[in-house]
Write a protein that holds these residues in place. Structure first.
Motif, PDB file in Angstrom:
ATOM      1  N   SER A  96      -7.218 -48.113 -44.036  1.00 35.36           N
ATOM      2  CA  SER A  96      -6.696 -49.008 -45.157  1.00 35.36           C
ATOM      3  C   SER A  96      -5.370 -49.182 -44.964  1.00 35.36           C
ATOM      4  O   SER A  96      -4.725 -48.355 -44.945  1.00 35.36           O
ATOM      5  CB  SER A  96      -7.152 -48.645 -46.453  1.00 35.36           C
ATOM      6  N   LEU A  97      -4.785 -50.500 -44.631  1.00 35.27           N
ATOM      7  CA  LEU A  97      -3.330 -50.727 -44.577  1.00 35.27           C
ATOM      8  C   LEU A  97      -3.039 -52.017 -45.354  1.00 35.27           C
ATOM      9  O   LEU A  97      -4.178 -52.896 -45.461  1.00 35.27           O
ATOM     10  CB  LEU A  97      -3.068 -50.957 -43.303  1.00 35.27           C
ATOM     11  N   GLU A  98      -1.882 -52.351 -45.742  1.00 36.57           N
ATOM     12  CA  GLU A  98      -1.513 -53.540 -46.569  1.00 36.57           C
ATOM     13  C   GLU A  98      -1.356 -54.456 -45.281  1.00 36.57           C
ATOM     14  O   GLU A  98      -0.887 -54.082 -44.227  1.00 36.57           O
ATOM     15  CB  GLU A  98       0.123 -53.106 -47.013  1.00 36.57           C
ATOM     16  N   ALA A  99      -1.566 -55.846 -45.765  1.00 42.32           N
ATOM     17  CA  ALA A  99      -1.518 -56.894 -44.745  1.00 42.32           C
ATOM     18  C   ALA A  99      -0.452 -56.913 -43.754  1.00 42.32           C
ATOM     19  O   ALA A  99      -0.423 -57.007 -42.481  1.00 42.32           O
ATOM     20  CB  ALA A  99      -1.802 -58.090 -45.467  1.00 42.32           C
ATOM     21  N   GLN A 104      -0.553 -56.646 -39.617  1.00 40.66           N
ATOM     22  CA  GLN A 104       0.064 -57.665 -38.904  1.00 40.66           C
ATOM     23  C   GLN A 104       1.029 -57.179 -37.758  1.00 40.66           C
ATOM     24  O   GLN A 104       0.874 -57.628 -36.680  1.00 40.66           O
ATOM     25  CB  GLN A 104       0.772 -58.717 -39.704  1.00 40.66           C
ATOM     26  N   ALA A 105       1.692 -56.316 -38.488  1.00 43.11           N
ATOM     27  CA  ALA A 105       2.811 -55.585 -37.437  1.00 43.11           C
ATOM     28  C   ALA A 105       2.016 -54.518 -36.366  1.00 43.11           C
ATOM     29  O   ALA A 105       2.324 -54.831 -35.164  1.00 43.11           O
ATOM     30  CB  ALA A 105       3.689 -54.697 -38.307  1.00 43.11           C
ATOM     31  N   PHE A 106       0.696 -54.174 -36.889  1.00 41.19           N
ATOM     32  CA  PHE A 106       0.149 -53.308 -36.011  1.00 41.19           C
ATOM     33  C   PHE A 106      -0.653 -54.155 -34.716  1.00 41.19           C
ATOM     34  O   PHE A 106      -0.312 -53.858 -33.573  1.00 41.19           O
ATOM     35  CB  PHE A 106      -0.839 -52.563 -36.576  1.00 41.19           C
ATOM     36  N   ILE A 111      -0.185 -44.657 -38.652  1.00 40.27           N
ATOM     37  CA  ILE A 111      -0.056 -46.086 -38.070  1.00 40.27           C
ATOM     38  C   ILE A 111       1.152 -46.895 -38.843  1.00 40.27           C
ATOM     39  O   ILE A 111       2.044 -47.461 -38.330  1.00 40.27           O
ATOM     40  CB  ILE A 111      -1.106 -46.963 -38.383  1.00 40.27           C
ATOM     41  N   ARG A 112       1.379 -46.515 -40.087  1.00 41.99           N
ATOM     42  CA  ARG A 112       2.566 -47.077 -40.910  1.00 41.99           C
ATOM     43  C   ARG A 112       3.838 -46.598 -40.427  1.00 41.99           C
ATOM     44  O   ARG A 112       4.777 -47.476 -39.991  1.00 41.99           O
ATOM     45  CB  ARG A 112       2.562 -46.794 -42.513  1.00 41.99           C
ATOM     46  N   LEU A 113       3.912 -45.237 -40.094  1.00 45.21           N
ATOM     47  CA  LEU A 113       4.964 -44.788 -39.569  1.00 45.21           C
ATOM     48  C   LEU A 113       5.338 -45.108 -38.146  1.00 45.21           C
ATOM     49  O   LEU A 113       6.623 -45.205 -37.701  1.00 45.21           O
ATOM     50  CB  LEU A 113       5.158 -43.033 -39.537  1.00 45.21           C
ATOM     51  N   TYR A 114       4.210 -45.432 -37.288  1.00 43.11           N
ATOM     52  CA  TYR A 114       4.381 -45.747 -35.978  1.00 43.11           C
ATOM     53  C   TYR A 114       5.204 -47.171 -36.039  1.00 43.11           C
ATOM     54  O   TYR A 114       5.998 -47.671 -35.102  1.00 43.11           O
ATOM     55  CB  TYR A 114       3.032 -45.757 -35.342  1.00 43.11           C
TER      56      TYR A 114
END
Length: 80
Positions: free
Chosen positions: A20-23, A27-29, A61-64
């Motif tokens: 679960s990630l924010e949109a 998009q960045a990922f 993933i967010r930190l990456y």
């Protein structure tokens, strides 16, 4: 705010999992994976293998993504 996190399924080394990630992070990922010539699953597997400590995959993933864009922002500008 960016809204509630969105849950997506990924396959890491043959095993299904959901993240679960924010949109904006999705998009960045996806953009980073495309830029690197990787599938989202391949890049998620790389990130998963590099995790240390107790951080979850979503946090990793967010930190990456954050580290990726920070490093680009601090890189010297390319001349045309």
């Amino acid at each position: 705010m960016t809204g509630r996190p969105e849950k997506h399924s990924l396959t890491l080394r043959g095993h299904r999992t959901s993240v679960s990630l924010e949109a904006p992070f999705w998009q960045a990922f996806r953009a980073i994976a495309a830029e690197r010539g990787l599938s989202v699953n391949e890049m998620a597997s790389e990130i998963d293998e590099g995790r240390t400590g107790d951080e979850g995959l979503a946090t990793a993933i967010r930190l990456y993504c954050l580290d990726y864009y920070r490093s680009r922002a601090s890189a010297p500008a390319r001349s045309p």
